[in-house]
Design a protein around this motif. Structure first.
Motif, PDB file in Angstrom:
ATOM      1  N   UNK A 104       0.841  -1.192   0.000  1.00 35.63           N
ATOM      2  CA  UNK A 104       0.000   0.000   0.000  1.00 35.63           C
ATOM      3  C   UNK A 104       0.882   1.252   0.000  1.00 35.63           C
ATOM      4  N   UNK A 105       1.915   1.244   0.833  1.00 41.95           N
ATOM      5  CA  UNK A 105       2.808   2.398   0.922  1.00 41.95           C
ATOM      6  C   UNK A 105       3.520   2.637  -0.410  1.00 41.95           C
ATOM      7  N   UNK A 106       3.993   1.593  -1.029  1.00 45.32           N
ATOM      8  CA  UNK A 106       4.672   1.746  -2.315  1.00 45.32           C
ATOM      9  C   UNK A 106       3.732   2.264  -3.396  1.00 45.32           C
ATOM     10  N   UNK A 107       2.463   1.820  -3.383  1.00 45.04           N
ATOM     11  CA  UNK A 107       1.518   2.315  -4.391  1.00 45.04           C
ATOM     12  C   UNK A 107       1.186   3.786  -4.149  1.00 45.04           C
ATOM     13  N   UNK A 108       1.129   4.203  -2.902  1.00 41.93           N
ATOM     14  CA  UNK A 108       0.857   5.610  -2.600  1.00 41.93           C
ATOM     15  C   UNK A 108       2.076   6.462  -2.930  1.00 41.93           C
ATOM     16  N   UNK A 109       3.271   5.949  -2.680  1.00 44.48           N
ATOM     17  CA  UNK A 109       4.488   6.691  -3.035  1.00 44.48           C
ATOM     18  C   UNK A 109       4.592   6.899  -4.542  1.00 44.48           C
ATOM     19  N   UNK A 118      11.455  11.445  -3.257  1.00 41.35           N
ATOM     20  CA  UNK A 118      12.818  11.430  -2.723  1.00 41.35           C
ATOM     21  C   UNK A 118      12.855  12.008  -1.313  1.00 41.35           C
ATOM     22  N   UNK A 119      12.159  13.117  -1.118  1.00 38.18           N
ATOM     23  CA  UNK A 119      12.149  13.754   0.196  1.00 38.18           C
ATOM     24  C   UNK A 119      11.499  12.838   1.235  1.00 38.18           C
ATOM     25  N   UNK A 120      10.371  12.248   0.899  1.00 39.88           N
ATOM     26  CA  UNK A 120       9.673  11.363   1.839  1.00 39.88           C
ATOM     27  C   UNK A 120      10.542  10.156   2.192  1.00 39.88           C
ATOM     28  N   UNK A 121      11.144   9.546   1.178  1.00 41.61           N
ATOM     29  CA  UNK A 121      11.967   8.356   1.422  1.00 41.61           C
ATOM     30  C   UNK A 121      13.175   8.700   2.292  1.00 41.61           C
ATOM     31  N   UNK A 122      13.853   9.783   1.975  1.00 40.78           N
ATOM     32  CA  UNK A 122      15.033  10.143   2.757  1.00 40.78           C
ATOM     33  C   UNK A 122      14.679  10.546   4.191  1.00 40.78           C
ATOM     34  N   UNK A 123      13.609  11.307   4.350  1.00 38.65           N
ATOM     35  CA  UNK A 123      13.251  11.776   5.703  1.00 38.65           C
ATOM     36  C   UNK A 123      12.657  10.663   6.558  1.00 38.65           C
ATOM     37  N   UNK A 124      11.747   9.877   6.007  1.00 39.39           N
ATOM     38  CA  UNK A 124      11.018   8.917   6.830  1.00 39.39           C
ATOM     39  C   UNK A 124      11.532   7.481   6.704  1.00 39.39           C
ATOM     40  N   UNK A 155      -0.219  12.201   0.086  1.00 44.33           N
ATOM     41  CA  UNK A 155      -0.314  10.780   0.458  1.00 44.33           C
ATOM     42  C   UNK A 155      -1.563  10.525   1.293  1.00 44.33           C
ATOM     43  N   UNK A 156      -1.842  11.421   2.256  1.00 45.73           N
ATOM     44  CA  UNK A 156      -3.054  11.289   3.079  1.00 45.73           C
ATOM     45  C   UNK A 156      -4.306  11.302   2.199  1.00 45.73           C
ATOM     46  N   UNK A 157      -4.315  12.263   1.267  1.00 40.18           N
ATOM     47  CA  UNK A 157      -5.452  12.397   0.346  1.00 40.18           C
ATOM     48  C   UNK A 157      -5.633  11.119  -0.475  1.00 40.18           C
ATOM     49  N   UNK A 158      -4.552  10.580  -0.975  1.00 31.92           N
ATOM     50  CA  UNK A 158      -4.601   9.351  -1.777  1.00 31.92           C
ATOM     51  C   UNK A 158      -5.096   8.174  -0.933  1.00 31.92           C
ATOM     52  N   UNK A 160      -7.046   8.283   1.688  1.00 35.18           N
ATOM     53  CA  UNK A 160      -8.470   8.451   1.982  1.00 35.18           C
ATOM     54  C   UNK A 160      -9.338   8.186   0.746  1.00 35.18           C
ATOM     55  N   UNK A 161      -8.884   8.633  -0.409  1.00 34.24           N
ATOM     56  CA  UNK A 161      -9.657   8.434  -1.641  1.00 34.24           C
ATOM     57  C   UNK A 161      -9.761   6.959  -2.017  1.00 34.24           C
ATOM     58  N   UNK A 162      -8.703   6.216  -1.802  1.00 37.77           N
ATOM     59  CA  UNK A 162      -8.686   4.811  -2.205  1.00 37.77           C
ATOM     60  C   UNK A 162      -9.011   3.870  -1.052  1.00 37.77           C
ATOM     61  N   UNK A 163      -9.538   4.408   0.015  1.00 33.65           N
ATOM     62  CA  UNK A 163      -9.946   3.623   1.189  1.00 33.65           C
ATOM     63  C   UNK A 163      -8.806   2.781   1.740  1.00 33.65           C
ATOM     64  N   UNK A 164      -7.592   3.318   1.671  1.00 35.38           N
ATOM     65  CA  UNK A 164      -6.442   2.645   2.289  1.00 35.38           C
ATOM     66  C   UNK A 164      -6.329   3.099   3.733  1.00 35.38           C
ATOM     67  N   UNK A 165      -7.409   3.036   4.456  1.00 34.71           N
ATOM     68  CA  UNK A 165      -7.385   3.508   5.836  1.00 34.71           C
ATOM     69  C   UNK A 165      -6.885   2.365   6.716  1.00 34.71           C
ATOM     70  N   UNK A 166      -5.740   2.551   7.386  1.00 34.80           N
ATOM     71  CA  UNK A 166      -5.244   1.498   8.266  1.00 34.80           C
ATOM     72  C   UNK A 166      -6.251   1.185   9.361  1.00 34.80           C
ATOM     73  N   UNK A 167      -6.185  -0.021   9.878  1.00 35.78           N
ATOM     74  CA  UNK A 167      -7.145  -0.474  10.893  1.00 35.78           C
ATOM     75  C   UNK A 167      -7.145   0.426  12.121  1.00 35.78           C
ATOM     76  N   UNK A 168      -5.969   0.868  12.585  1.00 38.32           N
ATOM     77  CA  UNK A 168      -5.911   1.727  13.780  1.00 38.32           C
ATOM     78  C   UNK A 168      -6.618   3.056  13.530  1.00 38.32           C
ATOM     79  N   UNK A 169      -6.355   3.660  12.378  1.00 37.98           N
ATOM     80  CA  UNK A 169      -6.982   4.941  12.075  1.00 37.98           C
ATOM     81  C   UNK A 169      -8.490   4.769  11.965  1.00 37.98           C
ATOM     82  N   UNK A 170      -8.923   3.669  11.358  1.00 36.35           N
ATOM     83  CA  UNK A 170     -10.350   3.405  11.229  1.00 36.35           C
ATOM     84  C   UNK A 170     -10.994   3.266  12.612  1.00 36.35           C
TER      85      UNK A 170
END
Length: 185
Positions: A104-109, A118-124, A155-158, A160-170
């Motif tokens: 899921x993370x790779x598809x959102x990236x 690049x910025x997201x990968x290097x920072x996080x 990434x947050x927007x993506x 939410x739009x694709x219902x990739x809401x993790x179980x904890x957040x849900x």
């Protein structure tokens, strides 16, 4: 106990505490428990210090007190097992959830622009500081911060739009909406 004997005990503790701690570490694996064991043994030995005629045997006496104390602690431990009529359900973590999260993370990236990715990968992912990321990418720290902010929002927007809401957040959202419903009633 008079002052000279108290000073004698204090001198013994000062000179032998490292050796006593090493002995305690052989009895218990946790360093904090080893310190507690030495302290307890010292507290138990102090009132009996007068009875140790040969102070050369004080180390052996202290080791025996530590062994006895450790045995008492072991016997008094609380067992974590509780007998029941029915066995609890056990879940086996096979790693499928982690693989799904990674996919899921790779598809959102993939949705992000190359610089944002690049910025997201290097920072996080690589856990670089803002300054390190800026240096690696040849940007200013302000640009890194603003790019990261926009990328995370995208990434947050993506998600939410694709219902990739993790179980904890849900669960958090369901709990919050349940509270709001309770407060409104």
């Amino acid at each position: 106990m008079d002052d000279s004997r108290t000073l004698d005990f204090e001198e013994y503790v000062r000179t032998r505490q490292d050796s006593l701690l090493r002995s305690a570490r052989r009895l218990v694996p946790d360093p904090v428990d080893a310190q507690d064991l030495v302290q307890t043994a010292l507290c138990r030995t102090f009132p009996r210090w007068d009875r140790i005629a040969d102070k050369g045997l004080a180390d052996a006496y202290m080791r025996r007190v530590m062994i006895n104390t450790r045995t008492e602690w072991w016997r008094a431990r609380k067992l974590e097992e509780v007998p029941t009529d029915t066995l609890p359900d056990s879940s086996i973590d096979d790693g499928a959830e982690q693989r799904a999260d990674r996919a899921m993370l790779l598809s959102v990236l993939a949705v992000l622009a190359p610089k944002q990715r690049q910025v997201v990968v290097l920072r996080h992912w690589e856990q670089m500081s803002t300054e390190e990321t800026a240096r690696v990418l040849g940007m200013s720290t302000g640009t890194v911060k603003s790019t990261l902010h926009r990328a995370l929002a995208r990434m947050r927007e993506e998600l939410e739009q694709n219902a990739f809401v993790p179980a904890q957040a849900q669960r958090r959202r369901e709990t919050a909406s349940a509270r709001e419903g309770t407060c409104a009633a």
